[in-house]
Motif scaffolding. Sequence first.
Motif, PDB file in Angstrom:
ATOM      1  N   UNK A 108       0.847  -1.195   0.000  1.00 49.88           N
ATOM      2  CA  UNK A 108       0.000   0.000   0.000  1.00 49.88           C
ATOM      3  C   UNK A 108       0.879   1.240   0.000  1.00 49.88           C
ATOM      4  N   UNK A 109       0.423   2.269  -0.686  1.00 52.00           N
ATOM      5  CA  UNK A 109       1.162   3.527  -0.661  1.00 52.00           C
ATOM      6  C   UNK A 109       0.700   4.384   0.518  1.00 52.00           C
ATOM      7  N   UNK A 110       1.555   5.327   0.880  1.00 49.64           N
ATOM      8  CA  UNK A 110       1.180   6.297   1.911  1.00 49.64           C
ATOM      9  C   UNK A 110      -0.065   7.042   1.470  1.00 49.64           C
ATOM     10  N   UNK A 111      -0.133   7.402   0.202  1.00 49.18           N
ATOM     11  CA  UNK A 111      -1.275   8.170  -0.290  1.00 49.18           C
ATOM     12  C   UNK A 111      -2.578   7.383  -0.213  1.00 49.18           C
ATOM     13  N   UNK A 112      -2.499   6.063  -0.286  1.00 51.22           N
ATOM     14  CA  UNK A 112      -3.699   5.236  -0.162  1.00 51.22           C
ATOM     15  C   UNK A 112      -4.379   5.473   1.182  1.00 51.22           C
ATOM     16  N   UNK A 113      -3.589   5.607   2.236  1.00 49.45           N
ATOM     17  CA  UNK A 113      -4.134   5.786   3.577  1.00 49.45           C
ATOM     18  C   UNK A 113      -4.183   7.249   4.008  1.00 49.45           C
ATOM     19  N   UNK A 114      -3.270   8.040   3.496  1.00 48.87           N
ATOM     20  CA  UNK A 114      -3.159   9.443   3.929  1.00 48.87           C
ATOM     21  C   UNK A 114      -3.057  10.328   2.690  1.00 48.87           C
ATOM     22  N   UNK A 115      -4.169  10.496   1.972  1.00 45.16           N
ATOM     23  CA  UNK A 115      -4.118  11.241   0.709  1.00 45.16           C
ATOM     24  C   UNK A 115      -3.574  12.654   0.884  1.00 45.16           C
ATOM     25  N   UNK A 116      -2.635  12.997   0.013  1.00 46.38           N
ATOM     26  CA  UNK A 116      -2.085  14.357  -0.089  1.00 46.38           C
ATOM     27  C   UNK A 116      -1.269  14.799   1.128  1.00 46.38           C
ATOM     28  N   UNK A 117      -1.009  13.909   2.091  1.00 50.77           N
ATOM     29  CA  UNK A 117      -0.235  14.299   3.274  1.00 50.77           C
ATOM     30  C   UNK A 117       1.249  14.429   2.929  1.00 50.77           C
ATOM     31  N   UNK A 118       1.728  13.585   2.022  1.00 50.22           N
ATOM     32  CA  UNK A 118       3.146  13.632   1.615  1.00 50.22           C
ATOM     33  C   UNK A 118       3.185  13.999   0.137  1.00 50.22           C
ATOM     34  N   UNK A 119       3.208  15.304  -0.147  1.00 53.69           N
ATOM     35  CA  UNK A 119       3.124  15.751  -1.540  1.00 53.69           C
ATOM     36  C   UNK A 119       3.924  17.026  -1.817  1.00 53.69           C
ATOM     37  N   UNK A 125       3.759  10.746  -1.741  1.00 53.01           N
ATOM     38  CA  UNK A 125       3.195   9.592  -1.047  1.00 53.01           C
ATOM     39  C   UNK A 125       2.604   8.555  -1.955  1.00 53.01           C
ATOM     40  N   UNK A 126       2.431   8.872  -3.239  1.00 53.79           N
ATOM     41  CA  UNK A 126       1.928   7.875  -4.197  1.00 53.79           C
ATOM     42  C   UNK A 126       3.016   6.879  -4.575  1.00 53.79           C
ATOM     43  N   UNK A 127       4.272   7.208  -4.265  1.00 51.32           N
ATOM     44  CA  UNK A 127       5.401   6.339  -4.640  1.00 51.32           C
ATOM     45  C   UNK A 127       6.035   5.642  -3.441  1.00 51.32           C
ATOM     46  N   UNK A 128       5.612   5.987  -2.238  1.00 54.23           N
ATOM     47  CA  UNK A 128       6.213   5.435  -1.016  1.00 54.23           C
ATOM     48  C   UNK A 128       5.288   4.372  -0.444  1.00 54.23           C
ATOM     49  N   UNK A 129       5.833   3.202  -0.137  1.00 50.97           N
ATOM     50  CA  UNK A 129       5.020   2.101   0.372  1.00 50.97           C
ATOM     51  C   UNK A 129       5.175   1.929   1.877  1.00 50.97           C
ATOM     52  N   UNK A 130       4.247   1.179   2.442  1.00 52.29           N
ATOM     53  CA  UNK A 130       4.311   0.844   3.863  1.00 52.29           C
ATOM     54  C   UNK A 130       5.609   0.111   4.171  1.00 52.29           C
ATOM     55  N   UNK A 131       6.000  -0.818   3.308  1.00 54.51           N
ATOM     56  CA  UNK A 131       7.261  -1.543   3.520  1.00 54.51           C
ATOM     57  C   UNK A 131       8.443  -0.580   3.599  1.00 54.51           C
ATOM     58  N   UNK A 132       8.487   0.405   2.723  1.00 51.74           N
ATOM     59  CA  UNK A 132       9.595   1.354   2.727  1.00 51.74           C
ATOM     60  C   UNK A 132       9.620   2.200   4.003  1.00 51.74           C
ATOM     61  N   UNK A 133       8.454   2.548   4.530  1.00 51.04           N
ATOM     62  CA  UNK A 133       8.408   3.257   5.809  1.00 51.04           C
ATOM     63  C   UNK A 133       8.983   2.385   6.914  1.00 51.04           C
ATOM     64  N   UNK A 134       8.586   1.124   6.939  1.00 53.02           N
ATOM     65  CA  UNK A 134       9.059   0.205   7.973  1.00 53.02           C
ATOM     66  C   UNK A 134      10.558  -0.001   7.909  1.00 53.02           C
ATOM     67  N   UNK A 135      11.109   0.020   6.698  1.00 46.68           N
ATOM     68  CA  UNK A 135      12.508  -0.352   6.499  1.00 46.68           C
ATOM     69  C   UNK A 135      13.446   0.843   6.345  1.00 46.68           C
ATOM     70  N   UNK A 136      12.919   2.056   6.476  1.00 45.58           N
ATOM     71  CA  UNK A 136      13.723   3.280   6.331  1.00 45.58           C
ATOM     72  C   UNK A 136      14.308   3.425   4.932  1.00 45.58           C
TER      73      UNK A 136
END
Length: 381
Positions: A108-119, A125-136
Amino acid sequence: MMQTPRRLLALALGAAALLSSGVAAASPPRDSLQRDTEAIHALGVSGVQARVTAPDGRQSVATSGTADLDTGRPVPADGYFRMASTAKTLVATVVLQLEAEGRLSLDDTVDHWLPHVVRENGNDGRRITVRQLLQHTSGIHDDLPGYTTPEEYYQQRHDVHGLRRLVARAVAHAPDFPPGEGWAYSNTGYVLLALIVQEATGHPAHQQIEDRVLRPLGLDRTRWLGTSPALPRPHAQAYQYFGPGSRVDVTDQIPVDPENLSWVTTTRDENRLLRALLAGRLLPARQLAEMKRTVPVNAEVQQLWPGGRYGLGLVERPLSCGGSYWSHEGGDGGYITLNGVTGDGRRSAVVSMSEARGDTPDHILAQENAASALIDHALCG
């Protein structure tokens, strides 16, 4: 946390008698543990407590130094301390539980859960995934407020920051690298994960941690304090060393990220948590395997974790006796804690230091190396 591996390096790069005491039945492993706690104290760290749990469940405990430089009282053998970034393992565990339940996906992307928060400023946020957040590996720049002088501590210690405000600080910067194309420790990534957990469940992340992890394991001395600046008793006072003549009691403060950093725990509880996680009591086998899929950390953090690799909220480090162990250290508000557990969850160790010597690279590295040696000796024992 305010003193993550990244923050510790940034801090440096950017009287009463000291008493010594120990607890546990005399044995060669316990003697080694006591020597290692005293070696940390000898660096100038005011107080140290350590606990090792053997495969048969027996525990060895050692303390060194003092809990209070004014009174000289001894370090409590199971005193509370701020958990700091070790709580990232708690957040990651909840996220992986939700993934196992089909309530979110690591893709899932950040934007999927938090639209427009990382823009902003190249952050997307459309290019950043939950896995990438977890793994830095998201590339999001880390910009938590913090203090580097006694004056900043006194000015900022009771400031309260909202999670979205912390994210806004980070995305005011350009990303460190495109998503998935590098590694950089980012507390902001875990701020976003806390917001995603709340969106996915309808409840704050700290409540999900309590319900899904702490209560099932009976970890009643791991507590979320919210915006309280005080710790439960007993605890050692926490000190920050800013340089000659600048050792400050920094116990009284509100963690900069109250959702993720307001956890306190004990060496007993932290050992039980790590053992339960690696023994498979908190995650299905597939999710635990995902947590243990690692990537190399960057050169800066390699100085602190030689050979270290980062999974999903979990760090893999080599053992001197062969193989590796799993951990997630934490540092905040003067407390620095290292830990480790063997891959089968049978042997674990935690050392909590109630002083952060964060004024020079040499002090930071010496404290980190001495604590890492204690963990290595305990797990190889």
